[in-house]
Motif scaffolding. Sequence first.
Motif, PDB file in Angstrom:
ATOM      1  N   UNK A   1       0.842  -1.197   0.000  1.00 39.16           N
ATOM      2  CA  UNK A   1       0.000   0.000   0.000  1.00 39.16           C
ATOM      3  C   UNK A   1       0.880   1.250   0.000  1.00 39.16           C
ATOM      4  N   UNK A   2       2.004   1.177   0.726  1.00 36.03           N
ATOM      5  CA  UNK A   2       2.935   2.300   0.813  1.00 36.03           C
ATOM      6  C   UNK A   2       3.473   2.682  -0.573  1.00 36.03           C
ATOM      7  N   UNK A   3       3.810   1.659  -1.377  1.00 37.12           N
ATOM      8  CA  UNK A   3       4.340   1.888  -2.725  1.00 37.12           C
ATOM      9  C   UNK A   3       3.293   2.592  -3.598  1.00 37.12           C
ATOM     10  N   UNK A   4       2.052   2.061  -3.595  1.00 34.41           N
ATOM     11  CA  UNK A   4       0.989   2.647  -4.434  1.00 34.41           C
ATOM     12  C   UNK A   4       0.693   4.069  -3.976  1.00 34.41           C
ATOM     13  N   UNK A   5       0.662   4.276  -2.646  1.00 36.49           N
ATOM     14  CA  UNK A   5       0.398   5.612  -2.097  1.00 36.49           C
ATOM     15  C   UNK A   5       1.454   6.620  -2.500  1.00 36.49           C
ATOM     16  N   UNK A   6       2.724   6.218  -2.436  1.00 41.69           N
ATOM     17  CA  UNK A   6       3.820   7.122  -2.823  1.00 41.69           C
ATOM     18  C   UNK A   6       3.764   7.461  -4.311  1.00 41.69           C
ATOM     19  N   UNK A   7       3.452   6.452  -5.147  1.00 42.32           N
ATOM     20  CA  UNK A   7       3.350   6.698  -6.597  1.00 42.32           C
ATOM     21  C   UNK A   7       2.196   7.669  -6.887  1.00 42.32           C
ATOM     22  N   UNK A   8       1.084   7.496  -6.143  1.00 38.15           N
ATOM     23  CA  UNK A   8      -0.085   8.358  -6.339  1.00 38.15           C
ATOM     24  C   UNK A   8       0.213   9.800  -5.945  1.00 38.15           C
ATOM     25  N   UNK A   9       1.052   9.979  -4.938  1.00 40.71           N
ATOM     26  CA  UNK A   9       1.371  11.340  -4.463  1.00 40.71           C
ATOM     27  C   UNK A   9       2.621  11.914  -5.137  1.00 40.71           C
ATOM     28  N   UNK A  10       3.218  11.129  -6.048  1.00 43.32           N
ATOM     29  CA  UNK A  10       4.364  11.609  -6.814  1.00 43.32           C
ATOM     30  C   UNK A  10       5.677  11.594  -6.062  1.00 43.32           C
ATOM     31  N   UNK A  11       5.752  10.803  -4.979  1.00 45.08           N
ATOM     32  CA  UNK A  11       6.983  10.725  -4.191  1.00 45.08           C
ATOM     33  C   UNK A  11       7.977   9.757  -4.831  1.00 45.08           C
ATOM     34  N   UNK A  12       9.248   9.955  -4.513  1.00 44.42           N
ATOM     35  CA  UNK A  12      10.300   9.072  -5.028  1.00 44.42           C
ATOM     36  C   UNK A  12      10.227   7.718  -4.325  1.00 44.42           C
ATOM     37  N   UNK A  13      10.507   6.649  -5.060  1.00 50.56           N
ATOM     38  CA  UNK A  13      10.479   5.286  -4.518  1.00 50.56           C
ATOM     39  C   UNK A  13      11.908   4.761  -4.463  1.00 50.56           C
ATOM     40  N   UNK A  14      12.340   4.375  -3.271  1.00 53.51           N
ATOM     41  CA  UNK A  14      13.698   3.839  -3.122  1.00 53.51           C
ATOM     42  C   UNK A  14      13.727   2.335  -3.366  1.00 53.51           C
ATOM     43  N   UNK A  15      12.753   1.634  -2.777  1.00 50.31           N
ATOM     44  CA  UNK A  15      12.713   0.172  -2.917  1.00 50.31           C
ATOM     45  C   UNK A  15      12.214  -0.207  -4.313  1.00 50.31           C
ATOM     46  N   UNK A  16      12.965  -1.094  -4.968  1.00 53.62           N
ATOM     47  CA  UNK A  16      12.610  -1.500  -6.332  1.00 53.62           C
ATOM     48  C   UNK A  16      11.478  -2.534  -6.292  1.00 53.62           C
ATOM     49  N   UNK A  17      10.453  -2.299  -7.109  1.00 57.17           N
ATOM     50  CA  UNK A  17       9.319  -3.224  -7.231  1.00 57.17           C
ATOM     51  C   UNK A  17       9.206  -3.634  -8.695  1.00 57.17           C
ATOM     52  N   UNK A  18       8.904  -4.914  -8.937  1.00 57.85           N
ATOM     53  CA  UNK A  18       8.800  -5.438 -10.298  1.00 57.85           C
ATOM     54  C   UNK A  18       7.685  -4.717 -11.061  1.00 57.85           C
ATOM     55  N   UNK A  19       8.086  -3.958 -12.096  1.00 59.78           N
ATOM     56  CA  UNK A  19       7.137  -3.155 -12.870  1.00 59.78           C
ATOM     57  C   UNK A  19       6.070  -4.026 -13.542  1.00 59.78           C
ATOM     58  N   UNK A  20       6.481  -5.197 -14.039  1.00 56.45           N
ATOM     59  CA  UNK A  20       5.535  -6.084 -14.729  1.00 56.45           C
ATOM     60  C   UNK A  20       4.441  -6.576 -13.788  1.00 56.45           C
ATOM     61  N   UNK A  21       4.819  -6.891 -12.544  1.00 56.64           N
ATOM     62  CA  UNK A  21       3.831  -7.343 -11.551  1.00 56.64           C
ATOM     63  C   UNK A  21       2.864  -6.207 -11.230  1.00 56.64           C
ATOM     64  N   UNK A  22       3.406  -5.005 -11.030  1.00 52.94           N
ATOM     65  CA  UNK A  22       2.588  -3.831 -10.703  1.00 52.94           C
ATOM     66  C   UNK A  22       1.578  -3.553 -11.825  1.00 52.94           C
ATOM     67  N   UNK A  23       2.043  -3.571 -13.074  1.00 56.14           N
ATOM     68  CA  UNK A  23       1.157  -3.303 -14.222  1.00 56.14           C
ATOM     69  C   UNK A  23       0.105  -4.394 -14.380  1.00 56.14           C
ATOM     70  N   UNK A  24       0.543  -5.631 -14.196  1.00 53.19           N
ATOM     71  CA  UNK A  24      -0.382  -6.764 -14.354  1.00 53.19           C
ATOM     72  C   UNK A  24      -1.462  -6.731 -13.267  1.00 53.19           C
TER      73      UNK A  24
END
Length: 569
Positions: A379-402
């Motif tokens: 939830x923290x990752x999605x929240x940061x992306x929604x608010x335009x904050x920088x993400x330090x921890x790498x998350x698999x882009x393909x999983x997120x999109x899927x």
Amino acid sequence: MTFSRLLNFKYSDTLKKMDPDHLVALVTEVIPSYSCLVFCPTKKNCENVAEMICKFLSKDYLKHREEEKLELIKNLKNISSGNLCPILKHTVPFGVAYHHSGLTSDERKLLEEAYSTGVLCLFTCTSTLAAGVNLPARRVILRAPYVGKDFVKRNQYKQMIGRAGRAGIDSAGESILILQEKDKKQVLEFISRPLENCYSHLIQELTKGIQTLFLSLIGLKITTNIGDIYHFMNGTFFGVQQKILLKEKSLWEIIIDSLRYLTEKGLLQKDAFVMEKDLLQKDTIYKSEEEFQCTFRITKLGRASFKGTIDLAYCDILYRDLKKGLEGLVLESFLHLIYLTTPYEMASHCHPDWMIYFRQFNQLSPAEQNVVSLLGVSENFIGKKASGQAIKKKVDKDIVNRLYLSFVLYTLLKETNIWSVSEKFNMPRGYIQNLLTGAAAFASCVLHFCEELEEFWVYRALLVELTKKLTYCVKAELIPLMEVTGVLEGRAKQLYNAGYKSLVHLANADPEVLIKTIDHLSRRQAKQIVSSAKMLLHEKAEALQEEVEELLRLPPDFPGTVASSTEKA
């Protein structure tokens, strides 16, 4: 270039600003007596041009085949559960419509039929129409020499202008290309150039081309050794063109590399007893009689990929995802299963709207949020992306999109309304329909994949049910009716509300009563529905009868079984 003629159309200052290309003048020379196609670079441009043209058309155009256009609007509403695109609502009465992939297949079909019969006389469309259905025109106009952001290729240009004046359909045809001064030189060059050469598609994507072909050849036992594969490839279009296509590697080397790839992926197994040398060593490029006889057989994973027609680029990822799913499959809703059957290739082109993503996540139940967590998206990752904050921890882009596309499909299964989901996710309804169709097809592929691997037995029954839901995307009670030929969602709702709630009801229906009960149902359609329902019911009854006979059939050595006179003899 030489001067041809002046356009006979009076342009006001407002019209000059709105229509710098003089499209209104060009199309009104042709419509409504004849048909016209205006090719535009983008989908949005198609819609804008259709609206702009209608703003300046005379009110007389509204009277041309008025009743048929009203019927078309009514049919567009019927297939979309009462919804109608506001642009089409405005343009169709003038005999104008846009045509691109943002439309649903039912909308496209109705609009194409109306255009073919002359009810609609003008389409503003993208280049996809050029290579699709047969919709000829008296005049074809290209608004710009571009397809999207790319300059048009000569073969694309020929496809588009080839719509003008089809032999046997129209007596004349003409095409007009509108261009800016900056494009003039490039257009003159490509018009005088010969058509682009046609090359074999096998080389472009090895996993979808050559490697998939090799797996199929060995899986079907058409060929099993390298020599036969080599001879087979020499007889293909690719083999004929190998001297042109292959600059750095020979055909033999590509065959060895592809077989090495399939072996390393665990899809093929080399029969070790045939030869002592390891032909698939990286430095080996032998081509002797011994190497020709090196044989291969398909593995269980290879057979599963082959039977499920899984893209080889994703077969190991699918296997890993299904394996991981067994460790903590969440069955409180369909979300986890939907994620597993969301097409990989569509996810690679997905661009999530992060505010919508965050909003949808917050609407999930605790169990559904647990699915998201299991997939490694917080939830923290999605929240940061929604608010335009920088993400330090790498998350698999393909999983997120899927996962985002899984949210779209999950919402669609719950609401069963493409229009509302289109609005909720700000996506074209045609794209959502393509996603649904792709997911239904992929769910069926994953089911066949699992049927070949014993360890995935638990998925089989679950995927049968999910495939049905994705295929029909309607409320559960309508699915039996949707199996009948000629019954789509709108018709299924009408039948259900009229009391025809099962195959038995439809199979025993009187076509004449159906015509009186169901709106806009022809006698031919009514007879087809009843006939199809009877056939389906008969097939289901036969299948059940065979099952009963199988259950009652005792083995010959069962205690107390009396042998027949023939068997005694």
